[in-house]
Structures are given as C-alpha cells and as structure tokens.
Write a protein that holds these residues in place. Structure first.
Motif, mmCIF file in Angstrom:
data_model
loop_
_atom_site.group_PDB
_atom_site.id
_atom_site.type_symbol
_atom_site.label_atom_id
_atom_site.label_comp_id
_atom_site.label_asym_id
_atom_site.label_seq_id
_atom_site.Cartn_x
_atom_site.Cartn_y
_atom_site.Cartn_z
ATOM 1 N N VAL A 222 0.761 9.137 11.897
ATOM 2 C CA VAL A 222 0.429 10.540 12.147
ATOM 3 C C VAL A 222 -1.031 10.625 12.576
ATOM 4 N N PRO A 223 -1.393 11.694 13.273
ATOM 5 C CA PRO A 223 -2.807 11.862 13.617
ATOM 6 C C PRO A 223 -3.648 12.009 12.347
ATOM 7 N N GLU A 224 -4.843 11.441 12.387
ATOM 8 C CA GLU A 224 -5.746 11.539 11.245
ATOM 9 C C GLU A 224 -6.017 13.009 10.916
ATOM 10 N N ALA A 225 -5.957 13.327 9.634
ATOM 11 C CA ALA A 225 -6.250 14.666 9.114
ATOM 12 C C ALA A 225 -5.166 15.697 9.430
ATOM 13 N N ALA A 226 -4.001 15.253 9.872
ATOM 14 C CA ALA A 226 -2.931 16.199 10.192
ATOM 15 C C ALA A 226 -2.148 16.633 8.955
ATOM 16 N N LEU A 227 -2.177 15.828 7.892
ATOM 17 C CA LEU A 227 -1.395 16.127 6.691
ATOM 18 C C LEU A 227 -2.295 16.190 5.462
ATOM 19 N N THR A 228 -1.917 17.060 4.540
ATOM 20 C CA THR A 228 -2.613 17.100 3.258
ATOM 21 C C THR A 228 -2.052 15.998 2.370
ATOM 22 N N ARG A 229 -2.735 15.746 1.264
ATOM 23 C CA ARG A 229 -2.240 14.757 0.305
ATOM 24 C C ARG A 229 -0.863 15.181 -0.221
ATOM 25 N N ALA A 230 -0.691 16.465 -0.471
ATOM 26 C CA ALA A 230 0.598 16.957 -0.963
ATOM 27 C C ALA A 230 1.699 16.759 0.075
ATOM 28 N N GLN A 231 1.402 16.982 1.342
ATOM 29 C CA GLN A 231 2.401 16.771 2.391
ATOM 30 C C GLN A 231 2.775 15.295 2.497
ATOM 31 N N LYS A 232 1.800 14.425 2.376
ATOM 32 C CA LYS A 232 2.094 12.989 2.405
ATOM 33 C C LYS A 232 2.987 12.609 1.228
ATOM 34 N N ALA A 233 2.693 13.140 0.057
ATOM 35 C CA ALA A 233 3.514 12.848 -1.126
ATOM 36 C C ALA A 233 4.942 13.327 -0.917
ATOM 37 N N GLU A 234 5.100 14.493 -0.300
ATOM 38 C CA GLU A 234 6.445 15.007 -0.034
ATOM 39 C C GLU A 234 7.188 14.109 0.957
#
Length: 70
Positions: free
Chosen positions: A8-20
């Motif tokens: 994914v592009p850098e900074a496109a997802l939050t930590r919570a989105q990555k966990a999901e």
C-alpha cells in the motif's frame, strides 16, 4: 503456512486499518485451510514510499486526500 503480502502507499492506512486487514485476511485463509492454519498465517503489509511505484509510465504520489488520519 499461508502468506499474504499486501503493498500500500506509505501513510495510506491507520494502524487500526492495518490490524483490520490482518484480521480479515487471516479469517479468509482460515475459511479455506481450516482453523489449523490460523497460528501459521503470515500477513505482511508493506508501505511503499511516494514515488516508489508507477502506473502507465507515471510515477505515483499519494494525494493528501488519501492519507490516513489517525
């Protein structure tokens, strides 16, 4: 061991989105391989720096509107 590699592009997802994403990818693979696969499932989310990828000969930089807001 099932292995998922998501770029994914850098900074496109939050930590919570990555966990999901990790959770949902794991759940999907468990559906296919059985519960026995859960402890052996690896999900790798790689962040690609702006300018590190291209589409149709155009180097891509993520627009601010798509950057994660923590």
């Amino acid at each position: 061991m099932p292995f998922v590699n998501i770029k994914v592009p850098e900074a496109a997802l939050t930590r919570a989105q990555k966990a999901e994403i990790v959770h949902r990818a794991t759940e999907m693979l468990v559906e296919y391989f059985s519960e026995a696969a859960r402890p052996h499932t690896m999900v790798l989310i790689e962040e690609v720096k702006d300018g590190g990828y291209a589409r149709a000969d155009e180097v891509f930089v993520i627009p601010d509107a798509y950057r994660a807001r923590d």
